[in-house]
Design an enzyme around this catalytic site. Sequence first.
Site, mmCIF file in Angstrom:
data_model
loop_
_atom_site.group_PDB
_atom_site.id
_atom_site.type_symbol
_atom_site.label_atom_id
_atom_site.label_comp_id
_atom_site.label_asym_id
_atom_site.label_seq_id
_atom_site.Cartn_x
_atom_site.Cartn_y
_atom_site.Cartn_z
ATOM 1 N N CYS A 1 0.845 -1.299 -0.121
ATOM 2 C CA CYS A 1 -0.152 0.079 0.115
ATOM 3 C C CYS A 1 1.043 1.263 0.090
ATOM 4 O O CYS A 1 0.242 2.439 0.350
ATOM 5 C CB CYS A 1 -0.928 0.048 1.163
ATOM 6 S SG CYS A 1 -0.412 -0.155 2.783
ATOM 7 N N HIS B 1 -3.450 2.689 7.918
ATOM 8 C CA HIS B 1 -4.207 2.021 7.109
ATOM 9 C C HIS B 1 -4.661 0.797 8.123
ATOM 10 O O HIS B 1 -4.018 0.080 8.612
ATOM 11 C CB HIS B 1 -3.457 1.316 5.960
ATOM 12 C CG HIS B 1 -4.392 0.657 5.157
ATOM 13 N ND1 HIS B 1 -5.718 0.708 4.823
ATOM 14 C CD2 HIS B 1 -4.261 -0.904 4.571
ATOM 15 C CE1 HIS B 1 -6.194 -0.094 4.069
ATOM 16 N NE2 HIS B 1 -5.294 -1.255 3.971
ATOM 17 N N GLU C 1 -19.900 13.366 20.117
ATOM 18 C CA GLU C 1 -18.801 14.425 20.535
ATOM 19 C C GLU C 1 -17.741 14.243 20.076
ATOM 20 O O GLU C 1 -16.564 14.963 19.788
ATOM 21 C CB GLU C 1 -18.577 13.894 22.335
ATOM 22 C CG GLU C 1 -17.757 14.691 22.929
ATOM 23 C CD GLU C 1 -17.842 16.162 23.277
ATOM 24 O OE1 GLU C 1 -18.937 16.552 22.683
ATOM 25 O OE2 GLU C 1 -16.999 16.775 23.647
HETATM 26 ZN ZN LIG Z 1 -5.458 -3.002 3.138
#
Ligand SMILES: [Zn+2]
Length: 401
Positions: free
Chosen positions: A88, A106, A131
């Site tokens: 990623c 992630h 909140e």
């Molecule tokens: Zn992932």
Amino acid sequence: MAATVSEAKELVSRLCQQFYSQGWVSGTGGGISIRVPSKHCFVVAPSGVQKERLSSEDMYVISDVDGSVIEAPVQKPWPARAVKCSECLPLLTSAFELRNANAVLHSHSIESVMVTLLEADSTEFRCTNLEMIKGIKGHGYADMLVVPIIENTPREHELVHALRKAILKYPRSNAVLVRRHGVYIWGDDWISAKTQAECYHYLFQAYVEARKFNIDVSKPLSGTSSAGGIKRKKSEKLNGGLAHAISSQLTSTPDPPCAGLVWKRGFEVGDLSCPLFEDVPEALRRWRSKGIKVYMYSSGSRYAQKLLLSHSMQGDVSLCIDGYFDVINSGLKTEKSSFFDIALTLGLYDKPSSILFYTDTLSEYYAATEAGWQARWIYRLGNKREENSPNRPSQVESLDY
Ligand SMILES: [Zn+2]
């Protein structure tokens, strides 16, 4: 952001352990990357490894300039898997590049997946009047929090185009959900990324739990002003200008001791209305037009503040207010720590000087400036006129910024 590469390595491994115990990075999925701006690089955990067992020496160090690998971890003996850099990576670096973020995480948490399943027909997750929304940078309690949802792809790196598009399309969001997969969340530094990740996860879970009881937290509360439901597009002006103006000096009524039903009823039937100082409506308009966010910090409860501003003699000016702070929740206005807390809530603890505070009370002026805020000491009708003194700030006559 981390000061040194070794600090960033240590942080990534410690945070991975923590996120594992929260169920965000189990089954080797997910991860975090932290940038080291002074060294023009960032640290990231390898892909497909058990995130809770990582240590500093297992990290990749990647160049911020050309994406090349500066340092790779040593391959461990069998049965350890072959080390490879996080799949990623282009996704993490999108938030670095497009948002100038310094930490991105992630998560594959179940709650982030559940909200995308419950919102199967939507490309957005929405919630308001919770909140924990205050923990998301640039948001107040009554704001509508919107997180874009993109569709999953068979391979993680194929998400990059949709992710970048979503980041650009939703400049107020600090997260992007991936349907049936998880979420990307970023911040100005690892503290901000972690805090916001905790708040986003909490809000996702609250949404899922509320749905079980047929409660819809994506709608503004009925009977309140629509301030929370309005999608505002504002450019935050952080570079040298003001991002936020906060004032306890808008109304010329004293703070109500409590805003009970009598008050509410009085306002609703029109028996009561709140006079504003005459420079207020104009200042609110001016600040709005500059893209400045406006908050009120007062001794009266947040509920009472909103009630007053919704029923001012000049109309409903609560629509111009982005949030409210009171002494019950934020502490005394004469305490420096209260101002630190508010800056933290606004996501501006590292940029306190981008907040301007107006007050007619000198002790509040000093508390704000000690916390690094800009402040103006304002003279209001009915106050004692102070003599000019070299030891004191000079007084302004109106909301002059
Ligand atoms: Zn992932």
